[in-house]
Design a protein around this motif. Structure first.
Motif, PDB file in Angstrom:
ATOM      1  N   GLN A  22       0.716  -1.428   0.065  1.00 26.45           N
ATOM      2  CA  GLN A  22      -0.030   0.049   0.021  1.00 26.45           C
ATOM      3  C   GLN A  22       0.913   1.328   0.069  1.00 26.45           C
ATOM      4  N   GLY A  23       1.890   1.304   0.638  1.00 27.43           N
ATOM      5  CA  GLY A  23       2.842   2.443   0.718  1.00 27.43           C
ATOM      6  C   GLY A  23       3.487   2.565  -0.514  1.00 27.43           C
ATOM      7  N   ALA A  24       3.966   1.598  -1.140  1.00 31.63           N
ATOM      8  CA  ALA A  24       4.603   1.599  -2.363  1.00 31.63           C
ATOM      9  C   ALA A  24       3.591   2.161  -3.271  1.00 31.63           C
ATOM     10  N   THR A  25       2.335   1.702  -3.785  1.00 29.09           N
ATOM     11  CA  THR A  25       1.395   2.326  -4.585  1.00 29.09           C
ATOM     12  C   THR A  25       1.316   3.910  -4.228  1.00 29.09           C
ATOM     13  N   ALA A  26       1.141   4.170  -2.910  1.00 30.96           N
ATOM     14  CA  ALA A  26       0.716   5.474  -2.660  1.00 30.96           C
ATOM     15  C   ALA A  26       2.028   6.591  -3.184  1.00 30.96           C
ATOM     16  N   ALA A  27       3.151   5.851  -3.215  1.00 33.18           N
ATOM     17  CA  ALA A  27       4.307   6.626  -3.657  1.00 33.18           C
ATOM     18  C   ALA A  27       4.229   6.873  -5.023  1.00 33.18           C
ATOM     19  N   PHE A  28       3.291   6.228  -5.973  1.00 33.39           N
ATOM     20  CA  PHE A  28       3.132   6.473  -7.207  1.00 33.39           C
ATOM     21  C   PHE A  28       1.967   7.445  -7.392  1.00 33.39           C
ATOM     22  N   MET A  29       1.119   7.280  -6.544  1.00 31.03           N
ATOM     23  CA  MET A  29      -0.072   8.239  -6.570  1.00 31.03           C
ATOM     24  C   MET A  29       0.115   9.506  -6.048  1.00 31.03           C
ATOM     25  N   VAL A  30       0.435   9.707  -4.927  1.00 35.99           N
ATOM     26  CA  VAL A  30       0.799  10.767  -4.446  1.00 35.99           C
ATOM     27  C   VAL A  30       1.583  12.210  -4.951  1.00 35.99           C
ATOM     28  N   PRO A  31       2.694  11.855  -5.750  1.00 36.43           N
ATOM     29  CA  PRO A  31       3.439  12.814  -6.538  1.00 36.43           C
ATOM     30  C   PRO A  31       2.810  13.506  -7.441  1.00 36.43           C
ATOM     31  N   GLN A  32       1.965  12.708  -8.138  1.00 34.72           N
ATOM     32  CA  GLN A  32       1.224  12.970  -9.301  1.00 34.72           C
ATOM     33  C   GLN A  32       0.013  14.308  -8.973  1.00 34.72           C
TER      34      GLN A  32
END
Length: 468
Positions: free
Chosen positions: A114-124
């Protein structure tokens, strides 16, 4: 030379796009607080050990912090829309996995994903705002972003307590993860429909070697910070952090070598020579060093020192969150005319709030929840004045083509600071509490918070000399 696709960004529905991306930021922000409220229930039902429970929170932070720069760079390469949708899809699926976890070990694995996928979502989110709002509406857009951050904190505290207490359909703690699944699906559908295709760099690939080296370096640096207290700050902890620093130094050399070969480094090396941006990142570190650690220390002080029940302790932060929202709205408007001076003023208000809090703790033997709630509004207002326009100010000199990389560096700096603050100030608080009591421990913590915010104001002032 890498070809940069020059198709213009469609800004015709940018306010709807803003609503979509900040909804994802809201979901991410709620997750940070809602899980903490449910932790005791999770521990009881899954028969998880203390180390496993700490890992449920820590592993998420580690995964996010170590991959957020990679997520930002992927947005530069493949387009913010594509990476955002993939990130939201991953976050939604992994939230469902968390809700269905049958053991402490499985929940830790799900939280890592979940933390890994958040790292792709949030910067955008920041990258999209940066790309779509380059005109006079920029301050208003970032003001809305800041308001959402405040609302997410309040909603996380309240929603977590309510969902666990109501035990909807017998789900118990699992509801705090299930609730994000339908929201994620709606955000994905909206992004598919209205989010524009942003310019992307064709003919380039992700710097895989750089991503791996950075991941290992930050893992060695952040992991010991989070678990140092449990390991009694042994020599191995400090050696691991030293190895992390050495790996990060090697990472910078590797990135320069990639650039010399004509490749696309994981970080935009031009950002390292941007004095305003680097000073801004130093201010970000100092600000967030006193952010998550503040809420941790206050929560422990209220529950252990004053014996305030968990749900009531969570409600203490509600007025703070509301004043944070009000301040976020004010700062967005004032930043148009006063620039970074608003952030410096916000630092001063935070310091004043900490002084009032320390006075209340010193003069009142056992401050009530109502007294603490009123006192914390001062700190919350100051924090809102800073946090809302901080990202806009720091990213103001970043070129659109590097928006994802700049946002990723911002996010990584903030998360490393959060981890460092929790480790350093948390360690000081626990040590003094064990030797004396929670009261003097909180007073020392307040002094450390104030010192960190003073440093933040100093870097903001230094940055202001360049940006005006």
């Amino acid at each position: 030379m890498h070809q940069i696709v020059s198709n213009p960004v469609d800004t015709s529905r940018r306010w709807l796009v803003l609503a979509t991306v900040v909804a994802a930021q809201f979901m991410f922000g709620v997750d940070a607080f809602i899980v903490n409220v449910a932790i005791p229930t999770i521990a009881a039902e899954l028969h998880a050990s203390a180390a496993q429970i700490e890992a449920v929170i820590a592993i998420y932070l580690i995964a996010y912090a170590t991959l957020v720069i990679t997520g930002g760079r992927l947005g530069d390469i493949y387009g913010t829309r594509n990476v955002f949708i993939a990130g939201v899809a991953g976050f939604t699926i992994t939230s469902l996995w968390c809700a269905l976890a049958q053991s402490g070990s499985e929940l830790i694995a799900a939280r890592l994903a979940q933390g890994a996928t958040a790292a792709f979502m949030v910067p955008q989110v920041l990258a999209t705002i940066h790309l779509l709002f380059a005109d006079a509406s920029r301050a208003r857009a970032f003001g809305i972003y800041g308001i959402v951050l405040g609302l997410a904190g309040a909603a996380g505290f309240l929603l977590g307590g309510v969902l666990v207490a109501l035990d909807l359909a017998g789900l118990g703690w699992r509801a705090v993860f299930f609730v994000k699944v339908p929201f994620g699906a709606v955000i994905m559908a909206a992004a598919f429909r209205i989010m524009p295709m942003a310019p992307r760099r064709a003919g380039t690939r992700l710097d895989i070697s750089g991503a791996i080296v950075l991941f290992l370096g930050l893992l060695c640096l952040i992991g010991p910070l989070l678990f140092g207290h449990d390991l009694h700050w042994s020599l191995a902890v400090w050696l691991a952090m030293a190895v992390g620093l050495a790996i990060i130094a090697a990472f910078l050399r590797l990135e320069r070598a990639v650039a010399c070969r004509g490749g696309m480094p994981l970080i935009d090396l031009s950002l390292l020579s941007d004095a305003a941006f680097m000073r801004g990142l130093a201010a970000v570190f100092s600000f967030f060093f006193a952010n998550l650690s503040f809420y941790l220390v206050m929560t422990i002080y209220m529950q252990k020192g004053l014996h305030i029940p968990p749900l009531q302790a969570g409600l203490v932060f509600l007025p703070l969150a509301l004043t944070f929202v009000i301040a976020s709205r004010h700062s967005g408007i004032r930043a148009k005319h006063r620039g970074t001076l608003v952030l410096i003023e916000g630092c001063a208000v935070q310091i004043a709030g900490l002084a009032v809090l320390a006075a209340a703790v010193e003069w009142i033997e056992a401050p009530s929840a109502i007294v603490l709630a009123l006192v914390l509004t001062i700190f919350g207002y100051g924090q809102g004045l800073v946090m809302a326009p901080l990202s806009s100010a720091v990213l103001s000199t970043v070129k659109p083509a590097s928006a994802g990389a700049g946002s990723g560096m911002y996010g990584t700096t903030a998360q490393i600071a959060n981890a460092a603050g929790v480790a350093a100030i948390g360690a000081a608080f626990f040590a003094i509490e064990a030797a004396q009591s929670a009261r003097p421990a909180l007073l020392v913590a307040c002094a450390l918070f104030a010192l960190s915010i003073i440093v933040c104001a100093a870097f903001l002032t230094w940055m202001r000399r360049i940006t005006g």
